[in-house]
Design an enzyme around this catalytic site. Structure first.
Site, PDB file in Angstrom:
ATOM      1  N   ASP A   1       0.846  -1.199   0.000  1.00  0.00           N
ATOM      2  CA  ASP A   1       0.000   0.000   0.000  1.00  0.00           C
ATOM      3  C   ASP A   1       0.879   1.246   0.000  1.00  0.00           C
ATOM      4  O   ASP A   1       0.644   2.187   0.749  1.00  0.00           O
ATOM      5  CB  ASP A   1      -0.944  -0.001   1.205  1.00  0.00           C
ATOM      6  CG  ASP A   1      -2.066   1.025   1.066  1.00  0.00           C
ATOM      7  OD1 ASP A   1      -2.315   1.490  -0.070  1.00  0.00           O
ATOM      8  OD2 ASP A   1      -2.685   1.366   2.081  1.00  0.00           O
TER       9      ASP A   1
ATOM     10  N   ASN B   1       0.930   7.334   2.818  1.00  0.00           N
ATOM     11  CA  ASN B   1       1.555   6.411   3.764  1.00  0.00           C
ATOM     12  C   ASN B   1       3.048   6.676   3.938  1.00  0.00           C
ATOM     13  O   ASN B   1       3.809   5.776   4.298  1.00  0.00           O
ATOM     14  CB  ASN B   1       1.311   4.960   3.337  1.00  0.00           C
ATOM     15  CG  ASN B   1      -0.130   4.545   3.549  1.00  0.00           C
ATOM     16  OD1 ASN B   1      -0.816   5.081   4.418  1.00  0.00           O
ATOM     17  ND2 ASN B   1      -0.614   3.609   2.751  1.00  0.00           N
TER      18      ASN B   1
END
Length: 463
Positions: free
Chosen positions: A325, A330
């Protein structure tokens, strides 16, 4: 040596510590050591600031407590080969029944599956002498697992181990697991192992502050721990995702790199469970880009962020771990301007395949979307999209393209254009990351080397 009122750790004989700094002996009684060298505590001394210790070669001497820290070991994930995921009762019975109709059932052969009738719970399917029995494994209000409301377990692994030792009310003892085919297993983690390996943080040591975001499982809070700012990820009280939550933490116990968000510990002595990490005061990369823009962030800064992320991902690559991901949302920016990869909730060993689930389509490689084939190479694809985000100052990838059309466009050969002002060498890296053949994509080591060359090519200010 005075401790100036700071709290001196109390270590017992056998405790492993590791050098924070190089220590050179000042007297004949001192034990010199290097930064990163592992030592073993032998005893306390009259002066609480000093311990008697030995090194790996058996040499003994005195060491100052503030030159070392306790050496924490990584927390292990436990494979669950007997967990078959979301299969039906009929499929379970078909898997467990004898291959020949005239053969008896193999008593004690078992598997565990997700419950179809009770969302979020499990079913233990086990062979008796005459057929297959099914037992509901449900969660209690405090996130423990139980079959009979008499025995309670932190995870499926402990439950299975208990009934392997004793039938304890089941039709038979669990004698033999029916392993899931393909060797791609799910995992569990023992909460007690965080305490055993030195990763436990007491609830009273945390001073919680304001909310700074939302995580996959609950709120992310700013907090203070032992005088330093930290981030605290919480697990919602009504969630049954404790194992996934702790699996993220267990992965982080085995990682140490300046471009990965550092785990400080886990708080398990109350609800909710907390994961405590270092604090990155400048927030997520995507918000950092959007709120500052080109007037504040220069090209060298952008290449520096890109290089940092590639370094962190090269480290994961070297550990055979896949993030799955990777995106600007992130990545966090530390106060010192370092970019650090975060959110390892989906990280798995490289041979792990995802069956089902939702993907962030615009960041995910085509083979991962269509076949669930996640790998370091699919992370490289995502990194290429992250690079585009970076040099577009936080724009959403594939602008004005509906999510349902992205994969089709990619397979027809469409690739995003070079962002305005992006150096050609960086766009070349993006295009290499987006090769439809995963085997042709560069490694993160290669990406890092190329971006390091670009970074070093910038003329220093003042020349």
């Amino acid at each position: 040596m005075s401790n100036n009122g700071s709290q001196v750790p109390v270590w017992t004989a056998g405790t492993e510590v590791v050098g924070r700094f190089q220590f050179r002996a000042r007297t004949r009684e001192d034990l010199p050591f290097e930064k990163g060298e592992v030592l073993y505590i032998e005893s306390v001394t009259r002066d609480p600031n000093w311990y008697r210790a030995r090194n790996g070669k058996g040499r003994r001497g005195m060491i100052p407590y503030n030159y070392v820290i306790e050496h924490k070991r990584g927390v292990k994930l436990h494979a669950m080969p007997w967990f078959h995921g979301r299969i039906t009762r009929e499929q379970a019975e078909d898997l467990l029944k004898p291959k020949e109709s005239n053969m008896p059932f193999e008593k004690g052969l078992f598997l565990v599956r997700e419950s179809h009738n009770y969302q979020g719970d499990y079913t233990l399917s086990v062979c008796s002498a005459v057929g297959v029995e099914h037992y509901r494994v449900r969660y209690t209000d405090d996130n423990k697992l139980t079959v009979d409301d008499d025995s309670f377990f932190e995870n499926l692994t402990k439950l299975v181990e208990h009934y392997q030792d004793d039938a304890d009310g089941l039709c038979t003892r669990l004698a033999k697991p029916l392993e899931k085919k393909g060797g791609k297993f799910d995992f569990s983690v023992d909460p007690d192992s965080f305490k055993k390996e030195g990763w436990s943080i007491q609830r009273h040591e945390l001073h919680l502050g304001r909310s700074i975001g939302k995580g996959e499982f609950g709120d992310v809070l700013q907090a203070e721990y032992k005088g330093q700012k930290v981030a605290v990820k919480s697990l919602l009280d009504d969630s049954h995702a404790a194992q996934t939550f702790l699996a993220e933490a267990s992965i982080m116990t085995n990682l140490s790199h300046k471009n990965l968000v550092k785990l400080l510990g886990v708080s398990l002595d109350g609800n909710p469970i907390y994961i405590v990490t270092e604090f990155c005061g400048k927030g997520s990369l995507v918000e950092y880009l959007r709120t500052r823009g080109r007037t504040v962030i220069g090209q060298k800064d952008l290449v520096g962020f890109a290089r940092d992320i590639a370094a962190g991902m090269h480290y994961l690559e070297s550990k055979n771990l896949v993030h799955r991901d990777l995106a600007a949302r992130n990545v966090l920016i530390h106060e010192d301007g370092t970019a650090k990869v975060s959110d390892f909730g989906l990280a798995r060993e490289a041979n792990f395949n995802l069956e089902g689930g939702k993907f962030p389509i615009k960041w995910t490689a085509p083979e991962a979307i269509k076949q669930g084939r996640f790998s370091t190479q699919s992370d490289v694809w995502s990194y290429g999209v992250l690079l585009w985000e970076l040099f577009s100052f936080g724009r959403t990838p594939y602008p004005r393209v509906h999510i349902d059309s992205v994969v089709e466009m990619i397979e027809r050969g469409h690739r995003m254009d070079c962002p305005e002002g992006c150096p050609k060498q960086v766009y070349d890296v993006m295009r290499d990351c987006w090769d439809i053949d995963p085997r042709q994509r560069p490694t993160f080591q290669t990406i890092y080397r190329k971006l390091d060359e670009v970074y070093r090519s910038f003329v220093p200010v003042g020349n």
